[in-house]
Design an enzyme around this catalytic site. Structure first.
Site, short mmCIF file in Angstrom:
data_model
loop_
_atom_site.label_atom_id
_atom_site.label_comp_id
_atom_site.label_asym_id
_atom_site.label_seq_id
_atom_site.Cartn_x
_atom_site.Cartn_y
_atom_site.Cartn_z
N GLU A 61 9.48 -4.33 10.55
CA GLU A 61 9.86 -3.03 10.00
C GLU A 61 10.38 -2.11 11.10
O GLU A 61 9.73 -1.90 12.14
CB GLU A 61 8.65 -2.37 9.30
N ASP B 116 0.84 -1.20 0.00
CA ASP B 116 0.00 0.00 0.00
C ASP B 116 0.88 1.26 0.00
O ASP B 116 0.38 2.37 -0.11
CB ASP B 116 -1.01 0.00 1.16
N GLU C 37 -1.11 -5.57 8.66
CA GLU C 37 -0.27 -4.95 9.70
C GLU C 37 -0.92 -5.13 11.06
O GLU C 37 -2.12 -4.90 11.22
CB GLU C 37 -0.14 -3.45 9.40
#
Ligand code: KIV
Length: 266
Positions: A183, A45, A116
């Site tokens: 991340e 995204d 996520e």
């Protein structure tokens, strides 16, 4: 049949072979990255920022994602294709998550989806994996939580925060995730998680201890100049080359050098 599957990635982790992942958003780039041997292509995204010019990923829709997934699916023949579920496409209920994840496979031509979050989204992860949809987890800096996190910052710096990320990682593996993006977390934390999990970890700003690495393609080739995070390595300056090519074209059209003899039908 694509040659890379979720089983391939698991086997690569067992062998100690690093996994390569890049984002792709269109047919031409997908074909190029696939030919170059990238094992997993993520229709991230992040396309909201690097393709659509948005400030963050929050406004990206299912329609935006499916449009780009279809193009990538036409271009790649070997890589495992993962579609990123956009903000609010999986958070409302596990049923909503399943229905939208199904669209990534049925309409978008993807093999898997990415979501996520940690323990909060486990019911959705279970629902999707039980329906046969491979799920890639994503913890640490999760850009869809940018307002809650107060910006794009390194996560897991305190013992308590690191412990939470570690527990989320284990919970996602138990819920059936086939792999996990880490991340912007400290490298030692990413290494510990990678050693603890059976599924492969894919790091972005998480150091060399992960089982694979992912970067945004536009960052790797110098096509996005709004912001370059510290963890990015730029392997080419395509943006600068494109600007120079177009500058020359403009000049040659204006001064009559283009089209030349060789470009003209007689
Ligand atoms: O959207 C994206 O491109 C991502 C990767 C950077 C992991 O989530």
């Amino acid at each position: 049949m694509h040659t890379t599957t979720t089983a391939t990635l698991l086997e690569m982790k067992r062998r100690g072979e690093k996994i390569t992942v890049l984002t792709a958003y269109d047919w031409a780039t997908a074909k190029l990255l696939d030919d170059a041997g990238v094992e997993m292509l993520l229709v991230g995204d992040s396309l909201g920022m690097v393709m659509l010019g948005l400030e963050n990923t929050l406004a990206v829709t299912m329609d935006d994602m499916l449009h780009h997934c279809k193009a990538v699916a036409r271009g790649a023949k070997q890589a495992l294709l993962v579609g990123d579920m956009p903000f609010m496409s999986y958070q409302v209920s596990p049923e909503q998550a399943l229905a939208n994840a199904g669209r990534f496979l049925q309409e978008g031509g993807m093999h898997a989806v990415k979501v996520e979050g940690g323990r909060d989204i486990l019911p959705a992860v279970r629902k999707m994996t039980r329906a046969g949809i491979p799920v890639l987890g994503h913890v640490g800096l999760t850009p869809q939580h940018v307002h809650q996190l107060g910006g794009f910052k390194v996560q897991g710096r305190t013992d308590a925060a690191a412990q939470r990320i570690r527990e989320d990682a284990v919970a996602l593996e138990e819920a059936g995730a086939f792999s996990l993006v880490l991340e912007c977390v400290p490298a030692p934390l990413a290494q510990v998680i990678s050693e603890q999990l059976t599924i492969p970890t894919i790091g972005i700003g998480a150091g060399p201890g992960c089982d694979g690495q992912v970067l945004v393609f536009h960052d790797v080739v110098g096509l996005y100049d709004r912001f370059t995070p510290k963890f990015v390595k730029q392997y080419a300056q395509i943006g600068a080359a494109m600007r120079e090519a177009v500058r020359q074209y403009v000049q040659e059209v204006k001064d009559g050098t283009f089209p030349g003899e060789e470009h003209v039908f007689k």
